[in-house]
Design an enzyme around this catalytic site. Structure first.
Site, PDB file in Angstrom:
ATOM      1  N   TYR A 201      -3.486   1.725  21.362  1.00  0.00           N
ATOM      2  CA  TYR A 201      -2.993   0.529  20.658  1.00  0.00           C
ATOM      3  C   TYR A 201      -3.091   0.739  19.147  1.00  0.00           C
ATOM      4  O   TYR A 201      -3.975   0.229  18.468  1.00  0.00           O
ATOM      5  CB  TYR A 201      -3.765  -0.724  21.144  1.00  0.00           C
ATOM      6  CG  TYR A 201      -3.299  -1.113  22.522  1.00  0.00           C
ATOM      7  CD1 TYR A 201      -2.282  -2.032  22.708  1.00  0.00           C
ATOM      8  CD2 TYR A 201      -3.816  -0.484  23.650  1.00  0.00           C
ATOM      9  CE1 TYR A 201      -1.802  -2.348  23.978  1.00  0.00           C
ATOM     10  CE2 TYR A 201      -3.351  -0.789  24.923  1.00  0.00           C
ATOM     11  CZ  TYR A 201      -2.341  -1.731  25.069  1.00  0.00           C
ATOM     12  OH  TYR A 201      -1.859  -2.029  26.328  1.00  0.00           O
ATOM     13  N   ARG A 208      -9.001  -3.743  13.877  1.00  0.00           N
ATOM     14  CA  ARG A 208     -10.273  -3.110  14.236  1.00  0.00           C
ATOM     15  C   ARG A 208     -11.127  -2.921  12.984  1.00  0.00           C
ATOM     16  O   ARG A 208     -12.318  -3.207  12.984  1.00  0.00           O
ATOM     17  CB  ARG A 208     -10.028  -1.727  14.874  1.00  0.00           C
ATOM     18  CG  ARG A 208      -9.446  -1.793  16.263  1.00  0.00           C
ATOM     19  CD  ARG A 208      -9.456  -0.418  16.919  1.00  0.00           C
ATOM     20  NE  ARG A 208      -8.313   0.406  16.608  1.00  0.00           N
ATOM     21  CZ  ARG A 208      -7.173   0.435  17.301  1.00  0.00           C
ATOM     22  NH1 ARG A 208      -7.030  -0.319  18.356  1.00  0.00           N
ATOM     23  NH2 ARG A 208      -6.177   1.238  16.972  1.00  0.00           N
ATOM     24  N   ASP A 293      -7.865  -9.910  23.480  1.00  0.00           N
ATOM     25  CA  ASP A 293      -6.612  -9.180  23.211  1.00  0.00           C
ATOM     26  C   ASP A 293      -5.869  -8.956  24.532  1.00  0.00           C
ATOM     27  O   ASP A 293      -5.813  -7.829  25.050  1.00  0.00           O
ATOM     28  CB  ASP A 293      -6.947  -7.847  22.515  1.00  0.00           C
ATOM     29  CG  ASP A 293      -5.690  -7.100  22.081  1.00  0.00           C
ATOM     30  OD1 ASP A 293      -4.604  -7.710  22.038  1.00  0.00           O
ATOM     31  OD2 ASP A 293      -5.803  -5.888  21.787  1.00  0.00           O
ATOM     32  N   CYS A 333       0.445 -10.426  21.720  1.00  0.00           N
ATOM     33  CA  CYS A 333       1.419  -9.391  21.335  1.00  0.00           C
ATOM     34  C   CYS A 333       2.804  -9.740  21.868  1.00  0.00           C
ATOM     35  O   CYS A 333       3.617  -8.862  22.131  1.00  0.00           O
ATOM     36  CB  CYS A 333       0.955  -8.014  21.803  1.00  0.00           C
ATOM     37  SG  CYS A 333       0.652  -7.922  23.557  1.00  0.00           S
TER      38      CYS A 333
HETATM   39  C1  LIG Z   1      -3.441  -5.359  24.900  1.00  0.00           C
HETATM   40  S1  LIG Z   1      -4.457  -4.306  25.817  1.00  0.00           S
HETATM   41  C2  LIG Z   1      -5.948  -4.288  24.887  1.00  0.00           C
HETATM   42  C3  LIG Z   1      -5.963  -3.260  23.788  1.00  0.00           C
HETATM   43  C4  LIG Z   1      -7.302  -3.036  23.150  1.00  0.00           C
HETATM   44  N1  LIG Z   1      -7.825  -4.243  22.566  1.00  0.00           N
HETATM   45  C5  LIG Z   1      -7.241  -1.948  22.104  1.00  0.00           C
HETATM   46  O1  LIG Z   1      -7.182  -2.271  20.892  1.00  0.00           O
HETATM   47  O2  LIG Z   1      -7.232  -0.758  22.453  1.00  0.00           O
HETATM   48  C6  LIG Z   1      -4.855  -5.300  27.203  1.00  0.00           C
HETATM   49  C7  LIG Z   1      -5.795  -4.661  28.222  1.00  0.00           C
HETATM   50  O3  LIG Z   1      -6.210  -5.693  29.124  1.00  0.00           O
HETATM   51  C8  LIG Z   1      -6.354  -5.145  30.418  1.00  0.00           C
HETATM   52  N2  LIG Z   1      -6.276  -6.286  31.353  1.00  0.00           N
HETATM   53  C9  LIG Z   1      -5.186  -6.988  31.703  1.00  0.00           C
HETATM   54  N3  LIG Z   1      -5.523  -8.050  32.468  1.00  0.00           N
HETATM   55  C10 LIG Z   1      -6.873  -8.020  32.596  1.00  0.00           C
HETATM   56  C11 LIG Z   1      -7.819  -8.848  33.237  1.00  0.00           C
HETATM   57  N4  LIG Z   1      -7.443  -9.934  33.904  1.00  0.00           N
HETATM   58  N5  LIG Z   1      -9.124  -8.520  33.161  1.00  0.00           N
HETATM   59  C12 LIG Z   1      -9.516  -7.399  32.487  1.00  0.00           C
HETATM   60  N6  LIG Z   1      -8.668  -6.585  31.824  1.00  0.00           N
HETATM   61  C13 LIG Z   1      -7.366  -6.883  31.881  1.00  0.00           C
HETATM   62  C14 LIG Z   1      -5.235  -4.125  30.522  1.00  0.00           C
HETATM   63  O4  LIG Z   1      -5.542  -3.155  31.502  1.00  0.00           O
HETATM   64  C15 LIG Z   1      -5.212  -3.560  29.094  1.00  0.00           C
HETATM   65  O5  LIG Z   1      -6.034  -2.443  29.016  1.00  0.00           O
END
Ligand SMILES: C[S@@+](CC[C@H](N)C(=O)[O-])C[C@H]1O[C@@H](n2cnc3c(N)ncnc32)[C@H](O)[C@@H]1O
Length: 390
Positions: A201, A208, A293, A333
């Site tokens: 990301y 961050r 996020d 996003c």
């Molecule tokens: C937008 S990304 C986060 C990016 C992270 N903050 C970064 O900067 O690298 C969203 C993440 O949420 C995870 N995800 C989606 N639904 C989820 C849930 N219900 N519980 C836990 N993780 C979840 C996805 O697998 C993904 O890795």
């Protein structure tokens, strides 16, 4: 003979004013020989030249502008686009060796994404037009960037609307299973073949750093929807005690390895945020900083209400375990979720919990994901940094 797409009366103004997408109902006619993905000129209602771009037979976006100049679209055209995209990212030298080099229409190359991870390039081709122009853009890209490998990650659903099947695979050289990159002197591991998006990301880089500047040593930090825990690694490097929640085991494993690489500890929990948050509350855990996020669960305006509901619920559950004075970063996003939608969603959740919140900052995507004033959709990441008053 040039192939052409002709606009209906009154539809040329927005193109002249730098909006690069022409919708199907704005098209009056196309030349008989035009095929899906063809490079064509765009004409106004009087038949006057407006732009060069690509035609799509199936998508609701019928034409995408490449240039408003009457110029050849060839390898030199793409080489020049890539050089100027790189020049605009010079300020990131030394900060990171991972960046988005081409952000589609926001870099005047609709349908093309190029991310650089150290010596590896990852490309994503979103339109039939860009797919058909590959012979013109791949070589100049390799010539300019001199990568060890180029990998294509066009494995997203959106390609279907363009009549393209999802695809991923090696385009050039060789690509390792994991690429090590650095950002602000921290190291990260990018799985370009299987990771989400193109592997990392990149758009959250500045957020961050901002979070790291605010978090204090020994503070309790909670990273929800953590992916490989990059927010946590920044916070842990500052001395915070970090817990990260992510639902995919392989991402958690990569996160643990990544934390080790930086000599920090992050307590990863593999699980569903909606279930883990109540558990953390039951365990009596309290946090000073919480990151929310979530993924882009709403692709269209119609699905916006499900995203609002999800954010409302997560914010509510997070406020139960946020200490007075604590801060929370809530991100979306999804372009369709505008600032007022996001603020209202968080306000409703805070009101339900009777928690007063102060808005400290509104932040967006990092600068290698340019925001063009004339293309509102180019700003898609919105984050609210808030503080609990008491
Ligand atoms: C937008 S990304 C986060 C990016 C992270 N903050 C970064 O900067 O690298 C969203 C993440 O949420 C995870 N995800 C989606 N639904 C989820 C849930 N219900 N519980 C836990 N993780 C979840 C996805 O697998 C993904 O890795």
């Amino acid at each position: 003979m040039r192939k052409w797409v002709k606009l209906k009366p009154g539809k040329s103004k927005k193109v002249r004013k730098f909006y690069p997408l022409v919708y199907r109902d704005e098209v009056a006619d196309v030349s008989p020989s035009v095929e899906d993905g063809d490079l064509t000129v765009l004409l106004d209602e009087k038949g006057k030249f407006l732009a060069w771009g690509t035609y799509s037979e199936k998508s609701h976006v019928a034409f995408r502008v490449l240039t408003l100049n009457d110029e050849p679209i060839d390898s030199d055209f793409f080489a020049s686009r890539f050089r100027s995209a790189l020049a605009q990212r010079r300020h990131l030298q030394g900060v990171t060796n991972a960046l988005r080099l081409v952000h589609a229409e926001a870099d005047f190359l609709p349908g093309l994404i190029v991310d650089c991870y150290a010596e590896i390039l990852v490309v994503q081709v979103r339109t039939k037009g860009m797919e058909r122009l590959k012979n013109f853009w791949l070589e100049p890209l390799i010539e300019l960037m001199q990568p060890k490998g180029v990998y294509e990650r066009s494995d997203m659903e959106g390609r279907k609307e363009e009549g393209l099947t999802p695809f991923k695979g090696l385009l050039y050289g060789s690509v390792p299973e994991r690429v090590e990159i650095f950002e602000h002197r921290l190291s990260f591991l990018v799985d370009v073949k299987e990771g989400l998006k193109t592997g990392f990301y990149l758009d959250q880089r500045d957020n961050r750093k901002l979070v790291q500047s605010l978090v204090q040593p020994s503070e309790q930090f909670l990273d929800l929807f953590a992916y490989t825990g990059s927010f946590s690694i920044y916070a842990a490097a500052k001395g915070a005690e970090c817990t990260a929640v992510e639902q995919h085991q392989h991402l958690v494993e990569l996160g643990i390895e990544q934390a080790g690489l930086n000599g920090v500890k992050v307590d990863f929990r593999c699980g569903n945020v909606f279930e883990e948050l109540p558990k953390l509350a039951t365990e009596g855990k309290q946090f000073d900083f919480i990151i929310i996020d979530p993924p882009a669960i709403a692709k269209s305006e119609k699905q916006l209400s499900s995203l609002k509901k999800a954010i409302h619920r997560v914010v509510k559950d997070s406020l139960r375990i946020l200490r007075p004075g604590g801060r929370i970063l809530v991100c979306s996003c999804v372009y369709h979720m505008d600032w007022s939608d996001l603020i209202e969603t968080v306000r409703f959740a805070a009101s339900d919990m009777e928690v007063p919140l102060r808005l400290l900052a509104q932040t967006t995507q990092a600068s290698d994901h340019p925001i063009r004033l004339h293309i509102p959709e180019s700003q898609y990441l919105r984050c609210l940094l808030l503080q609990r008053d008491f």
